[in-house]
Every structure is written in C-alpha cells, then in structure tokens.
Write an enzyme that holds these catalytic residues in place. Structure first.
Site, PDB file in Angstrom:
ATOM      1  N   SER A 126     102.592  -6.911 -20.489  1.00 36.44           N
ATOM      2  CA  SER A 126     103.208  -5.807 -21.216  1.00 36.44           C
ATOM      3  C   SER A 126     102.213  -5.004 -22.046  1.00 36.44           C
ATOM      4  O   SER A 126     101.274  -4.441 -21.505  1.00 36.44           O
ATOM      5  CB  SER A 126     104.338  -6.334 -22.086  1.00 36.44           C
ATOM      6  N   HIS A 127     102.404  -5.007 -23.350  1.00 40.38           N
ATOM      7  CA  HIS A 127     101.611  -4.157 -24.243  1.00 40.38           C
ATOM      8  C   HIS A 127     100.285  -4.810 -24.637  1.00 40.38           C
ATOM      9  O   HIS A 127      99.500  -4.199 -25.352  1.00 40.38           O
ATOM     10  CB  HIS A 127     102.429  -3.874 -25.500  1.00 40.38           C
ATOM     11  N   GLU A 151     116.136  -3.101 -28.758  1.00 43.84           N
ATOM     12  CA  GLU A 151     115.394  -3.910 -29.707  1.00 43.84           C
ATOM     13  C   GLU A 151     114.556  -2.988 -30.575  1.00 43.84           C
ATOM     14  O   GLU A 151     114.139  -1.906 -30.135  1.00 43.84           O
ATOM     15  CB  GLU A 151     114.460  -4.871 -28.980  1.00 43.84           C
ATOM     16  N   GLU A 152     114.259  -3.476 -31.785  1.00 49.15           N
ATOM     17  CA  GLU A 152     113.443  -2.690 -32.713  1.00 49.15           C
ATOM     18  C   GLU A 152     112.032  -2.464 -32.185  1.00 49.15           C
ATOM     19  O   GLU A 152     111.321  -1.591 -32.640  1.00 49.15           O
ATOM     20  CB  GLU A 152     113.403  -3.351 -34.091  1.00 49.15           C
ATOM     21  N   SER A 153     111.621  -3.282 -31.232  1.00 48.51           N
ATOM     22  CA  SER A 153     110.245  -3.261 -30.729  1.00 48.51           C
ATOM     23  C   SER A 153     110.053  -2.196 -29.640  1.00 48.51           C
ATOM     24  O   SER A 153     109.384  -2.431 -28.650  1.00 48.51           O
ATOM     25  CB  SER A 153     109.888  -4.636 -30.186  1.00 48.51           C
ATOM     26  N   THR A 188     115.821 -12.259 -30.109  1.00 51.61           N
ATOM     27  CA  THR A 188     114.783 -11.367 -29.580  1.00 51.61           C
ATOM     28  C   THR A 188     114.473 -11.694 -28.119  1.00 51.61           C
ATOM     29  O   THR A 188     114.375 -12.853 -27.748  1.00 51.61           O
ATOM     30  CB  THR A 188     113.518 -11.519 -30.445  1.00 51.61           C
ATOM     31  N   LYS A 229     114.567  -3.567 -20.233  1.00 49.14           N
ATOM     32  CA  LYS A 229     114.463  -2.332 -20.995  1.00 49.14           C
ATOM     33  C   LYS A 229     113.674  -1.336 -20.163  1.00 49.14           C
ATOM     34  O   LYS A 229     112.937  -1.724 -19.260  1.00 49.14           O
ATOM     35  CB  LYS A 229     113.839  -2.577 -22.360  1.00 49.14           C
ATOM     36  N   ARG A 242     105.834 -11.646 -37.877  1.00 51.95           N
ATOM     37  CA  ARG A 242     106.543 -10.373 -37.970  1.00 51.95           C
ATOM     38  C   ARG A 242     107.533 -10.446 -39.132  1.00 51.95           C
ATOM     39  O   ARG A 242     108.302 -11.408 -39.237  1.00 51.95           O
ATOM     40  CB  ARG A 242     107.320 -10.091 -36.690  1.00 51.95           C
ATOM     41  N   ASP A 256     103.702  -2.132 -19.105  1.00 51.54           N
ATOM     42  CA  ASP A 256     104.536  -2.364 -17.920  1.00 51.54           C
ATOM     43  C   ASP A 256     105.730  -1.420 -17.845  1.00 51.54           C
ATOM     44  O   ASP A 256     106.608  -1.593 -16.989  1.00 51.54           O
ATOM     45  CB  ASP A 256     105.011  -3.823 -17.874  1.00 51.54           C
ATOM     46  N   ASP A 295     104.720   1.662 -22.550  1.00 48.96           N
ATOM     47  CA  ASP A 295     103.745   0.578 -22.709  1.00 48.96           C
ATOM     48  C   ASP A 295     103.140   0.147 -21.372  1.00 48.96           C
ATOM     49  O   ASP A 295     103.359   0.783 -20.338  1.00 48.96           O
ATOM     50  CB  ASP A 295     104.376  -0.612 -23.433  1.00 48.96           C
ATOM     51  N   ASP A 302     108.313  -0.725 -19.858  1.00 50.70           N
ATOM     52  CA  ASP A 302     109.671  -1.001 -20.341  1.00 50.70           C
ATOM     53  C   ASP A 302     109.903  -0.543 -21.772  1.00 50.70           C
ATOM     54  O   ASP A 302     111.035  -0.503 -22.238  1.00 50.70           O
ATOM     55  CB  ASP A 302     110.053  -2.483 -20.151  1.00 50.70           C
ATOM     56  N   ARG A 303     108.843  -0.178 -22.488  1.00 52.94           N
ATOM     57  CA  ARG A 303     109.027   0.270 -23.873  1.00 52.94           C
ATOM     58  C   ARG A 303     108.951   1.781 -23.977  1.00 52.94           C
ATOM     59  O   ARG A 303     108.407   2.448 -23.089  1.00 52.94           O
ATOM     60  CB  ARG A 303     107.940  -0.309 -24.771  1.00 52.94           C
ATOM     61  N   LYS A 334     106.178 -13.292 -15.037  1.00 56.91           N
ATOM     62  CA  LYS A 334     107.518 -13.775 -15.370  1.00 56.91           C
ATOM     63  C   LYS A 334     108.416 -13.686 -14.149  1.00 56.91           C
ATOM     64  O   LYS A 334     108.194 -12.877 -13.239  1.00 56.91           O
ATOM     65  CB  LYS A 334     108.108 -13.016 -16.542  1.00 56.91           C
ATOM     66  N   ARG A 358     102.131 -15.749 -20.827  1.00 56.48           N
ATOM     67  CA  ARG A 358     101.026 -14.833 -21.113  1.00 56.48           C
ATOM     68  C   ARG A 358      99.836 -15.616 -21.620  1.00 56.48           C
ATOM     69  O   ARG A 358      99.961 -16.394 -22.563  1.00 56.48           O
ATOM     70  CB  ARG A 358     101.442 -13.796 -22.163  1.00 56.48           C
TER      71      ARG A 358
HETATM   72  C1  VG1 Z   1     107.969  -8.831 -28.463  1.00 57.87           C
HETATM   73  C2  VG1 Z   1     109.090  -8.035 -29.098  1.00 57.87           C
HETATM   74  C3  VG1 Z   1     110.397  -8.318 -28.381  1.00 57.87           C
HETATM   75  C4  VG1 Z   1     110.223  -7.991 -26.891  1.00 57.87           C
HETATM   76  C5  VG1 Z   1     109.043  -8.766 -26.327  1.00 57.87           C
HETATM   77  C6  VG1 Z   1     108.747  -8.407 -24.890  1.00 57.87           C
HETATM   78  O1  VG1 Z   1     108.229 -10.219 -28.579  1.00 57.87           O
HETATM   79  O2  VG1 Z   1     109.208  -8.334 -30.469  1.00 57.87           O
HETATM   80  O3  VG1 Z   1     111.413  -7.556 -28.962  1.00 57.87           O
HETATM   81  O4  VG1 Z   1     111.379  -8.323 -26.179  1.00 57.87           O
HETATM   82  O5  VG1 Z   1     107.865  -8.497 -27.086  1.00 57.87           O
HETATM   83  O6  VG1 Z   1     108.492  -7.046 -24.758  1.00 57.87           O
HETATM   84  P1  VG1 Z   1     107.580 -11.124 -29.725  1.00 57.87           P
HETATM   85  O7  VG1 Z   1     108.040 -12.522 -29.428  1.00 57.87           O
HETATM   86  O8  VG1 Z   1     106.096 -10.930 -29.642  1.00 57.87           O
HETATM   87  O9  VG1 Z   1     108.095 -10.604 -31.026  1.00 57.87           O
HETATM   88  V1  VG1 Z   1     107.473  -6.498 -23.532  1.00 57.87           V
HETATM   89  O10 VG1 Z   1     107.391  -4.891 -23.612  1.00 57.87           O
HETATM   90  O11 VG1 Z   1     106.226  -7.458 -23.762  1.00 57.87           O
HETATM   91  O12 VG1 Z   1     108.147  -7.110 -22.071  1.00 57.87           O
HETATM   92 CO    CO Z   2     106.581  -4.156 -21.957  1.00 58.26          CO
END
Ligand code: VG1
Ligand code: CO
Length: 543
Positions: A113-114, A363-365, A344, A376, A496, A279, A277, A281-282, A126, A22
């Site tokens: 992603s987000h 995941e908590e995220s 993670t 996800k 975090r 893409d 989100d 997946d969240r 990816k 990214r």
């Molecule tokens: C974050 C989250 C992690 C998740 C990752 C990709 O990573 O904490 O749980 O798997 O994003 O999610 P990091 O390294 O910033 O904590 V997504 O929705 O970007 O594919």
């Molecule tokens: Co995502």
C-alpha cells in the site's frame, strides 16, 4: 514441466496484519519465504480445484518476481485458471472488481500500500475472498497457523510466462490470462457516475489536479481522467508508475503528498485536487486552499449520495472504523439509516455489505468505498466528489461548510508517532490500560471521562468477536481520544492517536483543527506519558 514438492521449514512472524503480510523486500526475497505464505494461503482456503484465481499488484519492486512464483504455485496446487493484470499490475480496487466480475475463487494482491518501495523498502501480499474483499480474521488466522507448521509447498517446474502480452498462455494444466488492468474497472466506474456531467464540469473553467504519487493509479488516471473525461495530461502529476514510487512515500496525506498540497495551496490553485496511494485504494480530497478530512468526506458522500446515479435510490446504511470521526453518524441519523462502527481495516466491512446492511463505508485513514467492490477505492472517491461538484456547482469549501452548518462539525486530527521502539510503545499502552479504572470519571480541563476501554466488536452478521481493537477514552461531551498501534508498519511500532470533538455552533466551526483540539491533544500526551516512554515531543505525521 512437472509439479514439484519442495521441502521447507517455517519462518517466524508470518501473521497478516491490518491488511495482509508486510515485510521488507529483503525478507520476502529469502528462499521459500513468499512460497511458505502462499502455500499456507492455498492450504487455508478450501477446495478451489477447477476455479479461477486473480493475481496482481501495485507494481512495486519484486512484484514481477513474486507474480511468477505465485503463478507456478497456483498451477501446481490445482487452480484451473489465473487472471493476471498486464505487467503483474492491478490496483487493489481493480483486483476486487475483477474477482467479483469473473466470479473468481479469490485473489492474491501484491502490495504494501502506502509504504515506500524499492530493494530496501517494503513488499506485501494479501488474500481476498470470493466477494472481492480482504479475508476475514478466521481465514487470516488459519493462514498464519499454516505458516507455523509448514513443511513443504507445491510449485510447477516451468519457465516464466510473459506478463506483458495480453491473452491466454498455458502453465502446466492451468491457463493464465493476461488482462488489461484498467478496462473492467473503468467500465464499472462508468456504470456508477454521470461521466457526461463530469465531462461538462471539466470542460468549463473548473480545473482539477490529480497526483498518482508514481504508484499504481497512474495508468488508471490516464484512462479515466484523461481519455474518458478529457482532463489535460498536464493536470495529472506523477502518473508514471515506478518500481520504487519515485523514492517517495505514496501515502496521500498532507505530509507525503506535499507536491499536490503545494499546488492546491499555491497561487492560481485548481478548484479540486486529489491523490491516491501505492495500491490505489486511498484518496485525499482537496479544494482550493482547503483540505477535506477523510471522515468529513465520508459524511459528505453519504449526505449527497442520491446526486450520484449509482446511488440515486439512496443508501442502505453506512459504516466507519472506530477511530473515524462520528461525522457520518450525524448524517445517518438524519437519513434514518443504520450506522455501524467496526475495527480498523477494510475486512470488517465485507460482511455488512454482503448482507445489504451498508452501502458506503470509510476510514479516517483516507479510505472510502461502497458496495461496488469490497475494498476501499481511491479513484471511485475522486469520481464521487467530481459528480457531486458537477451537480451542486459549488466549491469544495462551500460544500463542506454548508455540511457543517447542517450536521455540525466533528473537529478531527490524527497524530502518528512512527518508528518508535516496540518495547516502550507496548509498555505505554499497557500502562495506560492499567489505569482505566482511575481515569474513568476523572476531569481534565473541564471535560470528564465517561468510559475508558479496549474496543471490541461483535460482527452483526456472523457474530464473530474481535477484541483489543484500540484504546478508547470517551468524554461525557462526546469528545474522544483513541490510542492504537499500527498493524501495517514494518519498522518498530507506530503509535496512532486519534482526537475528536463535536461542534454544533456554526460560529465556532471555522477554526483550524489543531487549535480547536489543542486541549485534547495535551490531555492525550499527558495521560499516556508518551514523551516519557518514547522520548518524542512531536508526532511524525499530523493529519
Ligand atoms: C492503516 C490504516 C487503516 C487501513 C490500513 C490499510 O492501518 O490506519 O485504516 O485500513 O492501513 O490501508 P494501521 O494498522 O497501520 O493503522 V492500505 O491503503 O495499506 O490497504
Ligand atoms: Co492502500
């Protein structure tokens, strides 16, 4: 049309993070930048001649241009076929579904992603392997070392193909099939959930709201929620996918999904609210004036899985990332199934699912998923909740509070400090690490620390070891404080802090999480010397 060998030299820092590479769009737009990475992927993944590649992305700015480059490189590198989503669009879970269904060699997913999108924002890419899941660390490391020594890449000298016309076109010796990005995914969802029961629920006075945050789930939500389940179009907000996600930050949490949160906490709030989100997946799950933490959501899904047709025979096991709360562990214990704790990032769940050890993971995220794909899956989680609600005929709040009464409540919060300078962030982590010995056994506000360490994981399937996966401070009473640096940000560092404490007493389960965790939050900022290092007094995002 002819294959060309293009000379190039390496760029620095093309190491995939938690979820791919990214960077700012401007970085990706440099001549040869994307090409170097894509060639390094093709060089790292073995013999794919005669095979199929899946390509698609979340529709953000530069998605189309990148897709055209990848198609020409796939043709020059010897793929027989590419399946690409119409308009270059595939949500991450849909890409995973399509890789599996059509037995592709792998897939390239274009997404950050987000992270925000647009000419001055982020882009990402990816590689996913043939099981549909993110490439494991051994592969991402091989890709990275390729980027460090690359001297040339192969690309077909051809004009762009049309990404908008469904059907097959030819690019050199390779065929390109443009497919509907939603159909296969929607079919998979229908095979897992009781759509009739959900439709009945949604035609009663039960109301739901869904927020696509102007990102990739817009078109998926229209087909699945509106066309298949009869949700009125007005209940789906921000479903027009935009290249810049409407200028927003498509991260479905209490801060960035404010529009939905305001609806769900307002007068006349719907019964159920959800967001996804960039893409797809969240997921964020809300009830009327009620927020379900992602860690609780995973636990509740596990406890109620047999109510859902796709999981009616029970689940083999569960897995959660280390910083995710232990809520699901309590469910696993009661069900008598295994619970795995991974680093993670979704890539660590793939082996466990392929080996049949786990069915659900999270995941908590704001990420939950199952072995139906190897990513996800945001809409899947929404449908899972709708299916549970349709069967139990209770409110979200009732289901969650009954769950706490049965299994205990894991109070949980995550505090993010975004865009901190990298130097001080690393120094803070190193400083804390150097005090592990002193901290172990120390007492803070009546709690004593049992273990301080860096989390390391040995994969139970292939025995691969991943170290340095977050700093853990584990208390005697089960409370935890975790420190991690994000691997997905593109500006400075994001610190975090994950904080958790378990409460089995029903009378004490109704507190606000920030209040319940106040002592631990104070301990976390004190022992890390966070303000001293970063100059910050408050987190950027609290979940
Ligand atoms: C974050 C989250 C992690 C998740 C990752 C990709 O990573 O904490 O749980 O798997 O994003 O999610 P990091 O390294 O910033 O904590 V997504 O929705 O970007 O594919
Ligand atoms: Co995502």
């Amino acid at each position: 049309m002819s294959n060309q060998i293009q000379k190039t030299i390496p760029f620095e820092g093309q190491r995939p993070g938690t979820s791919g590479l990214r960077k700012k769009v401007k970085v990706f737009q440099q001549a040869h930048y994307l090409e170097n990475f894509v060639q390094s992927v093709f060089d790292a993944i073995g013999d794919f001649s005669g095979s199929t590649l899946v390509v698609g992305g979340d529709g953000r700015f530069y998605n189309r241009e990148a897709t055209q480059i990848i198609l020409k490189m796939a043709a020059a590198n010897g793929f027989a076929k590419v399946l690409v989503g119409q308009g270059g669009i595939l949500s991450t879970p849909a890409a995973s579904c399509i890789i599996r269904k059509y037995k592709a060699y792998g897939g390239l997913i274009l997404s950050a992603s987000h992270n925000p999108a647009g000419p001055d924002e982020d882009f990402g890419i990816k590689y996913n392997i043939s099981n549909g899941g993110p490439a494991p660390e051994a592969v991402t490391e091989a890709i990275f070392s390729g980027t460090e020594t690359i001297s040339e890449y192969k690309i077909l000298d051809a004009s762009d193909i049309s990404l908008d016309d469904i059907g097959t076109q030819q690019l050199g010796d390779m065929s390109v099939e443009v497919i509907n990005p939603v159909t296969d995914y929607a079919e998979l969802m229908q095979s897992l959930f009781d759509f009739d029961a959900i439709r009945t629920l949604l035609s009663s006075d039960f109301r739901m709201a869904f927020d696509a945050m102007h990102a990739v789930t817009g078109p998926y939500a229209k087909v699945v929620f509106e066309d298949m389940l009869g949700v009125p179009a007005d209940n789906n907000i921000n479903c027009e996918a935009k290249e810049d996600f409407g200028g927003g930050h498509p991260d479905p949490n209490l801060t960035y999904a404010k529009e939905l949160v305001d609806i769900m906490y307002g007068d006349n709030a719907p019964d159920f609210g959800a967001a996804s989100d960039g893409d797809g997946d969240r997921n964020m799950i809300l009830g009327k004036h009620f927020f379900v933490t992602p860690s609780d959501s995973l636990a509740i899904m596990a406890a109620n899985a047999t109510l859902v047709p796709g999981y009616a025979d029970g689940i083999a096991g569960v897995a959660r990332s280390m910083p995710t709360s232990a809520a699901v562990d309590h469910v696993a214990k009661k069900l008598g199934i295994d619970c795995y704790e991974t680093p993670t990032g979704w890539k660590f769940f793939g082996n466990l699912m392929d080996a049949g050890k786990v069915t659900l993971c999270g995941e908590e995220s704001f990420g939950t998923g199952s072995d139906h794909v190897r990513e996800k899956d945001g809409l899947w989680a929404v449908l899972f909740w709708l299916n549970i609600l349709a069967v139990r005929k209770q409110s979200v709040a009732q289901i969650v509070t009954e769950h706490w009464a049965e299994f205990g409540r894991s109070y949980y919060t995550r505090h993010d400090y975004e865009a901190v300078d990298t130097g001080p962030a690393n120094a803070m982590m190193d400083d804390l690490r150097s005090r592990y010995d002193k901290l172990a056994g120390a007492n803070f506000a009546g709690r004593s620390i049992k273990v301080c360490d860096d989390f390391a994981y040995t994969d139970p399937v292939d025995q691969s070891v991943s170290t340095g996966q977050g700093m853990r401070i584990l208390f005697e009473d089960g409370a935890r404080i975790i420190f991690r640096l994000s691997g997905t940000g593109t500006e400075g560092a994001t610190i975090r802090i994950y904080i958790e404490s378990y409460e089995s007493d029903t009378a004490k389960q109704g507190m606000d999480a920030q209040d319940a965790l106040r002592d631990l939050i104070g301990i976390a900022t004190d022992i890390s010397h966070l303000t001293q290092y970063t100059g910050r007094y408050k987190p950027t995002v609290i979940t």
